[in-house]
Design a protein around this motif. Sequence first.
Motif, mmCIF file in Angstrom:
data_model
loop_
_atom_site.group_PDB
_atom_site.id
_atom_site.type_symbol
_atom_site.label_atom_id
_atom_site.label_comp_id
_atom_site.label_asym_id
_atom_site.label_seq_id
_atom_site.Cartn_x
_atom_site.Cartn_y
_atom_site.Cartn_z
ATOM 1 N N ASP A 5 0.829 -1.211 0.000
ATOM 2 C CA ASP A 5 0.000 0.000 0.000
ATOM 3 C C ASP A 5 0.864 1.261 0.000
ATOM 4 O O ASP A 5 0.562 2.232 -0.696
ATOM 5 C CB ASP A 5 -0.926 0.026 1.219
ATOM 6 C CG ASP A 5 -1.986 -1.051 1.178
ATOM 7 O OD1 ASP A 5 -2.323 -1.521 0.067
ATOM 8 O OD2 ASP A 5 -2.462 -1.439 2.267
ATOM 9 N N VAL A 6 1.923 1.245 0.821
ATOM 10 C CA VAL A 6 2.811 2.412 0.882
ATOM 11 C C VAL A 6 3.435 2.653 -0.488
ATOM 12 O O VAL A 6 3.445 3.783 -0.995
ATOM 13 C CB VAL A 6 3.900 2.231 1.966
ATOM 14 C CG1 VAL A 6 4.953 3.321 1.866
ATOM 15 C CG2 VAL A 6 3.284 2.203 3.356
ATOM 16 N N LEU A 7 3.943 1.597 -1.113
ATOM 17 C CA LEU A 7 4.584 1.758 -2.423
ATOM 18 C C LEU A 7 3.572 2.232 -3.461
ATOM 19 O O LEU A 7 3.873 3.095 -4.287
ATOM 20 C CB LEU A 7 5.234 0.444 -2.858
ATOM 21 C CG LEU A 7 6.403 -0.036 -1.984
ATOM 22 C CD1 LEU A 7 6.930 -1.363 -2.495
ATOM 23 C CD2 LEU A 7 7.501 0.999 -1.897
ATOM 24 N N ARG A 8 2.371 1.689 -3.415
ATOM 25 C CA ARG A 8 1.332 2.095 -4.367
ATOM 26 C C ARG A 8 0.982 3.575 -4.167
ATOM 27 O O ARG A 8 0.848 4.328 -5.129
ATOM 28 C CB ARG A 8 0.092 1.208 -4.183
ATOM 29 C CG ARG A 8 -0.967 1.369 -5.241
ATOM 30 C CD ARG A 8 -2.127 0.363 -5.142
ATOM 31 N NE ARG A 8 -2.305 -0.329 -3.889
ATOM 32 C CZ ARG A 8 -1.834 -1.554 -3.601
ATOM 33 N NH1 ARG A 8 -1.142 -2.216 -4.498
ATOM 34 N NH2 ARG A 8 -2.058 -2.115 -2.426
ATOM 35 N N THR A 9 0.869 3.994 -2.907
ATOM 36 C CA THR A 9 0.555 5.395 -2.609
ATOM 37 C C THR A 9 1.645 6.328 -3.127
ATOM 38 O O THR A 9 1.364 7.424 -3.611
ATOM 39 C CB THR A 9 0.371 5.587 -1.089
ATOM 40 O OG1 THR A 9 -0.695 4.738 -0.648
ATOM 41 C CG2 THR A 9 0.055 7.026 -0.738
ATOM 42 N N LEU A 10 2.888 5.866 -3.049
ATOM 43 C CA LEU A 10 4.009 6.679 -3.512
ATOM 44 C C LEU A 10 4.278 6.507 -5.012
ATOM 45 O O LEU A 10 5.221 7.093 -5.538
ATOM 46 C CB LEU A 10 5.272 6.310 -2.724
ATOM 47 C CG LEU A 10 5.219 6.591 -1.223
ATOM 48 C CD1 LEU A 10 6.426 5.983 -0.520
ATOM 49 C CD2 LEU A 10 5.113 8.086 -0.952
ATOM 50 N N ALA A 11 3.463 5.696 -5.671
ATOM 51 C CA ALA A 11 3.611 5.430 -7.114
ATOM 52 C C ALA A 11 4.963 4.801 -7.434
ATOM 53 O O ALA A 11 5.620 5.155 -8.415
ATOM 54 C CB ALA A 11 3.373 6.698 -7.935
ATOM 55 N N ILE A 12 5.375 3.873 -6.583
ATOM 56 C CA ILE A 12 6.630 3.148 -6.777
ATOM 57 C C ILE A 12 6.293 1.721 -7.196
ATOM 58 O O ILE A 12 5.542 1.024 -6.503
ATOM 59 C CB ILE A 12 7.485 3.145 -5.489
ATOM 60 C CG1 ILE A 12 7.905 4.571 -5.134
ATOM 61 C CG2 ILE A 12 8.697 2.230 -5.642
ATOM 62 C CD1 ILE A 12 8.587 4.693 -3.783
#
Length: 113
Positions: A5-12
């Motif tokens: 979720d964190v990576l998705r939120t940061l568009a990584i």
Amino acid sequence: MNTADVLRTLAIDPAALDQAPPWAPYRGTSLARIDGSHPCARCGLPARTTRVVDVPGHGRRWLDSCRDCFLAASRLWPSRMPSTVEGIVADLRAAAAEAGAGLTIVTDDGMAG
Ligand SMILES: [Zn+2]
């Protein structure tokens, strides 16, 4: 919020992150990685910090970050610290019980609680 979720939120894209070793890297390994040769996974500026993230379906990966992206991500990672007085007291009680030690909590009004 979990790692994906964190990576998705940061568009990584986790697939674009370098594979990390299967063991917990020594501090020196992480420090050597932030020698300016690795770009921030989010914006491409030279990375100033790194951490290993374990992403389901992708395994352990290096998450290299510049200062600003590190700060943006740090707000998203779940906190391991209690955020309430009750949570702090519960953690202290659990630690005291685990250590077999007595615990007396004195509040700022001088009353034992
Ligand atoms: Zn960045």
